[in-house]
Every structure is written in C-alpha cells, then in structure tokens.
Design a protein around this motif. Structure first.
Motif, PDB file in Angstrom:
ATOM      1  N   ILE A 197     -54.733  18.637  38.348  1.00  0.00           N
ATOM      2  CA  ILE A 197     -53.341  18.509  37.931  1.00  0.00           C
ATOM      3  C   ILE A 197     -53.027  19.291  36.657  1.00  0.00           C
ATOM      4  O   ILE A 197     -51.945  19.152  36.102  1.00  0.00           O
ATOM      5  CB  ILE A 197     -52.942  17.028  37.781  1.00  0.00           C
ATOM      6  N   ARG A 198     -53.948  20.131  36.212  1.00  0.00           N
ATOM      7  CA  ARG A 198     -53.673  20.952  35.028  1.00  0.00           C
ATOM      8  C   ARG A 198     -52.630  22.021  35.356  1.00  0.00           C
ATOM      9  O   ARG A 198     -52.285  22.232  36.507  1.00  0.00           O
ATOM     10  CB  ARG A 198     -54.960  21.607  34.521  1.00  0.00           C
ATOM     11  N   ASP A 199     -52.158  22.720  34.335  1.00  0.00           N
ATOM     12  CA  ASP A 199     -51.147  23.743  34.576  1.00  0.00           C
ATOM     13  C   ASP A 199     -51.731  24.899  35.392  1.00  0.00           C
ATOM     14  O   ASP A 199     -52.950  25.086  35.420  1.00  0.00           O
ATOM     15  CB  ASP A 199     -50.567  24.244  33.241  1.00  0.00           C
ATOM     16  N   PRO A 200     -50.870  25.654  36.089  1.00  0.00           N
ATOM     17  CA  PRO A 200     -51.349  26.715  36.983  1.00  0.00           C
ATOM     18  C   PRO A 200     -52.229  27.762  36.297  1.00  0.00           C
ATOM     19  O   PRO A 200     -53.214  28.209  36.883  1.00  0.00           O
ATOM     20  CB  PRO A 200     -50.063  27.351  37.522  1.00  0.00           C
TER      21      PRO A 200
ATOM     22  N   HIS B 139     -61.689  26.285  37.652  1.00  0.00           N
ATOM     23  CA  HIS B 139     -61.540  24.964  38.263  1.00  0.00           C
ATOM     24  C   HIS B 139     -62.800  24.621  39.054  1.00  0.00           C
ATOM     25  O   HIS B 139     -63.654  25.476  39.250  1.00  0.00           O
ATOM     26  CB  HIS B 139     -60.303  24.915  39.174  1.00  0.00           C
ATOM     27  N   LEU B 140     -62.878  23.384  39.487  1.00  0.00           N
ATOM     28  CA  LEU B 140     -64.002  22.970  40.320  1.00  0.00           C
ATOM     29  C   LEU B 140     -63.894  23.662  41.669  1.00  0.00           C
ATOM     30  O   LEU B 140     -62.812  23.689  42.259  1.00  0.00           O
ATOM     31  CB  LEU B 140     -64.001  21.459  40.537  1.00  0.00           C
ATOM     32  N   PRO B 141     -64.996  24.212  42.161  1.00  0.00           N
ATOM     33  CA  PRO B 141     -64.960  24.847  43.481  1.00  0.00           C
ATOM     34  C   PRO B 141     -64.470  23.859  44.539  1.00  0.00           C
ATOM     35  O   PRO B 141     -64.867  22.697  44.554  1.00  0.00           O
ATOM     36  CB  PRO B 141     -66.421  25.237  43.727  1.00  0.00           C
ATOM     37  N   GLY B 142     -63.580  24.325  45.392  1.00  0.00           N
ATOM     38  CA  GLY B 142     -63.059  23.485  46.464  1.00  0.00           C
ATOM     39  C   GLY B 142     -61.855  22.655  46.087  1.00  0.00           C
ATOM     40  O   GLY B 142     -61.293  21.962  46.933  1.00  0.00           O
ATOM     41  N   SER B 143     -61.456  22.706  44.819  1.00  0.00           N
ATOM     42  CA  SER B 143     -60.304  21.904  44.421  1.00  0.00           C
ATOM     43  C   SER B 143     -59.008  22.656  44.702  1.00  0.00           C
ATOM     44  O   SER B 143     -58.994  23.875  44.827  1.00  0.00           O
ATOM     45  CB  SER B 143     -60.393  21.517  42.943  1.00  0.00           C
ATOM     46  N   ARG B 144     -57.955  21.876  44.810  1.00  0.00           N
ATOM     47  CA  ARG B 144     -56.630  22.469  44.992  1.00  0.00           C
ATOM     48  C   ARG B 144     -55.764  22.080  43.826  1.00  0.00           C
ATOM     49  O   ARG B 144     -55.872  20.965  43.295  1.00  0.00           O
ATOM     50  CB  ARG B 144     -56.007  22.035  46.318  1.00  0.00           C
ATOM     51  N   HIS B 145     -54.920  23.006  43.403  1.00  0.00           N
ATOM     52  CA  HIS B 145     -53.997  22.719  42.310  1.00  0.00           C
ATOM     53  C   HIS B 145     -52.920  21.777  42.828  1.00  0.00           C
ATOM     54  O   HIS B 145     -52.438  21.934  43.957  1.00  0.00           O
ATOM     55  CB  HIS B 145     -53.365  24.017  41.790  1.00  0.00           C
ATOM     56  N   LEU B 146     -52.571  20.796  42.025  1.00  0.00           N
ATOM     57  CA  LEU B 146     -51.542  19.842  42.418  1.00  0.00           C
ATOM     58  C   LEU B 146     -50.536  19.694  41.290  1.00  0.00           C
ATOM     59  O   LEU B 146     -50.907  19.320  40.171  1.00  0.00           O
ATOM     60  CB  LEU B 146     -52.158  18.474  42.748  1.00  0.00           C
ATOM     61  N   ASP B 147     -49.298  20.029  41.588  1.00  0.00           N
ATOM     62  CA  ASP B 147     -48.200  19.762  40.670  1.00  0.00           C
ATOM     63  C   ASP B 147     -47.141  18.978  41.445  1.00  0.00           C
ATOM     64  O   ASP B 147     -47.336  18.644  42.615  1.00  0.00           O
ATOM     65  CB  ASP B 147     -47.644  21.056  40.065  1.00  0.00           C
ATOM     66  N   ASN B 148     -46.035  18.686  40.799  1.00  0.00           N
ATOM     67  CA  ASN B 148     -45.007  17.874  41.462  1.00  0.00           C
ATOM     68  C   ASN B 148     -44.528  18.515  42.757  1.00  0.00           C
ATOM     69  O   ASN B 148     -44.247  17.813  43.727  1.00  0.00           O
ATOM     70  CB  ASN B 148     -43.824  17.629  40.523  1.00  0.00           C
ATOM     71  N   ASP B 149     -44.443  19.846  42.786  1.00  0.00           N
ATOM     72  CA  ASP B 149     -43.979  20.526  43.993  1.00  0.00           C
ATOM     73  C   ASP B 149     -44.980  20.405  45.140  1.00  0.00           C
ATOM     74  O   ASP B 149     -44.604  20.483  46.303  1.00  0.00           O
ATOM     75  CB  ASP B 149     -43.718  22.014  43.706  1.00  0.00           C
TER      76      ASP B 149
ATOM     77  N   GLU C 224     -58.413   8.348  54.257  1.00  0.00           N
ATOM     78  CA  GLU C 224     -59.735   7.726  54.233  1.00  0.00           C
ATOM     79  C   GLU C 224     -60.759   8.555  53.441  1.00  0.00           C
ATOM     80  O   GLU C 224     -61.829   8.058  53.110  1.00  0.00           O
ATOM     81  CB  GLU C 224     -60.260   7.537  55.658  1.00  0.00           C
ATOM     82  N   THR C 225     -60.442   9.827  53.181  1.00  0.00           N
ATOM     83  CA  THR C 225     -61.363  10.697  52.446  1.00  0.00           C
ATOM     84  C   THR C 225     -61.219  10.429  50.959  1.00  0.00           C
ATOM     85  O   THR C 225     -60.101  10.377  50.440  1.00  0.00           O
ATOM     86  CB  THR C 225     -61.042  12.187  52.738  1.00  0.00           C
ATOM     87  N   PRO C 226     -62.342  10.233  50.246  1.00  0.00           N
ATOM     88  CA  PRO C 226     -62.240  10.023  48.803  1.00  0.00           C
ATOM     89  C   PRO C 226     -61.458  11.146  48.129  1.00  0.00           C
ATOM     90  O   PRO C 226     -61.620  12.322  48.456  1.00  0.00           O
ATOM     91  CB  PRO C 226     -63.694  10.014  48.342  1.00  0.00           C
ATOM     92  N   LEU C 227     -60.588  10.778  47.202  1.00  0.00           N
ATOM     93  CA  LEU C 227     -59.718  11.700  46.485  1.00  0.00           C
ATOM     94  C   LEU C 227     -60.092  11.659  45.006  1.00  0.00           C
ATOM     95  O   LEU C 227     -60.094  10.585  44.400  1.00  0.00           O
ATOM     96  CB  LEU C 227     -58.264  11.283  46.683  1.00  0.00           C
ATOM     97  N   VAL C 228     -60.440  12.815  44.438  1.00  0.00           N
ATOM     98  CA  VAL C 228     -60.824  12.913  43.028  1.00  0.00           C
ATOM     99  C   VAL C 228     -59.757  13.706  42.296  1.00  0.00           C
ATOM    100  O   VAL C 228     -59.434  14.829  42.684  1.00  0.00           O
ATOM    101  CB  VAL C 228     -62.199  13.584  42.864  1.00  0.00           C
ATOM    102  N   VAL C 229     -59.210  13.124  41.225  1.00  0.00           N
ATOM    103  CA  VAL C 229     -58.176  13.771  40.422  1.00  0.00           C
ATOM    104  C   VAL C 229     -58.807  14.286  39.130  1.00  0.00           C
ATOM    105  O   VAL C 229     -59.511  13.548  38.430  1.00  0.00           O
ATOM    106  CB  VAL C 229     -57.027  12.799  40.092  1.00  0.00           C
ATOM    107  N   VAL C 230     -58.551  15.561  38.846  1.00  0.00           N
ATOM    108  CA  VAL C 230     -59.104  16.229  37.665  1.00  0.00           C
ATOM    109  C   VAL C 230     -57.964  16.687  36.761  1.00  0.00           C
ATOM    110  O   VAL C 230     -56.969  17.252  37.249  1.00  0.00           O
ATOM    111  CB  VAL C 230     -59.952  17.459  38.085  1.00  0.00           C
ATOM    112  N   CYS C 231     -58.107  16.447  35.460  1.00  0.00           N
ATOM    113  CA  CYS C 231     -57.157  16.979  34.483  1.00  0.00           C
ATOM    114  C   CYS C 231     -57.983  17.640  33.374  1.00  0.00           C
ATOM    115  O   CYS C 231     -59.113  18.046  33.601  1.00  0.00           O
ATOM    116  CB  CYS C 231     -56.240  15.879  33.944  1.00  0.00           C
ATOM    117  N   TYR C 232     -57.424  17.775  32.194  1.00  0.00           N
ATOM    118  CA  TYR C 232     -58.138  18.430  31.096  1.00  0.00           C
ATOM    119  C   TYR C 232     -59.299  17.584  30.566  1.00  0.00           C
ATOM    120  O   TYR C 232     -60.422  18.045  30.468  1.00  0.00           O
ATOM    121  CB  TYR C 232     -57.181  18.741  29.939  1.00  0.00           C
TER     122      TYR C 232
END
Length: 115
Positions: free
Chosen positions: A29-32, A39-49, A61-69
């Motif tokens: 969820i960090r800025d673009p 970033h962590l390999p395999g992660s996707r950027h997530l913002d409000n959009d 059902e898949t575990p969801l890991v949220v990463v910030c700063y």
C-alpha cells in the motif's frame, strides 16, 4: 477469528512462506514511486483505485499479506480487508523497510502493476 480481525506477521515467517511457495496474495500500500523502486517479489501495488479490482479478483480463502513502509498503515488496511471477507489477513510487522534490511537480495523493482 472474527471477520474484521487480522494477524501480525513477522519478516522471518513471511520469508519461510515464500520459500515454501505457500499461496499468498501480497499487497503493497505504499506510494507508486516507492513500490516501483522496490517491493516484495510477487506483490501487487494497492491504492484506493485498485481496491475494487482486488475485491473482485482475489480469493477470499487465500492468505492476504498487507505491506506498508514500517508496519503501521498496513494494520488499518488489513483490518479493513478482513472486514471485506478475507479469511486470513496479515499485516507485515516492520513493513517493507524491515524486509529490505533483512532480505536485500529479495527485493524486486518495476512498474506498479507488480510485473
């Protein structure tokens, strides 16, 4: 576990999960610009959009890991995502900063699509 709670996840545990190829959804969820720089390999950027697409595409059902700063903002995002029906939601303690310091060789860079 209630539908609006999340769990804390340390960097060592996440590294073990990735080594074991455990199915995970990783969202950053960090800025673009920060995401593109590393970033962590395999992660996707997530913002409000991007939230509607995540809600439509991700398996609940898949575990969801949220990463910030540093592991602070991710807690609020993780709690919100848990309230959206994700069963196993984690906030990465120490965030990307801790991951990068402990696993500098496991940092990807590229566009905000995670490609």
């Amino acid at each position: 576990m209630t539908s609006s709670s999340f769990q804390h996840l340390d960097v060592a545990t996440l590294a073990g999960w990735l080594d074991a190829a455990r199915p995970l959804t990783l969202v950053d969820i960090r800025d673009p610009a920060s995401f593109a720089a590393g970033h962590l390999p395999g992660s996707r950027h997530l913002d409000n959009d991007g939230v509607p697409a995540l809600l439509a595409e991700a398996e609940r059902e898949t575990p969801l890991v949220v990463v910030c700063y540093h592991g602070n903002s991710s807690q609020q995002a993780a709690a919100w995502l848990a309230g959206q029906g994700f069963e196993d939601v984690y906030s990465l303690d120490g965030g990307f900063t801790d991951w990068r310091s402990k696993h500098p060789e496991r940092v990807a860079s590229g566009d905000v699509d995670g490609a």
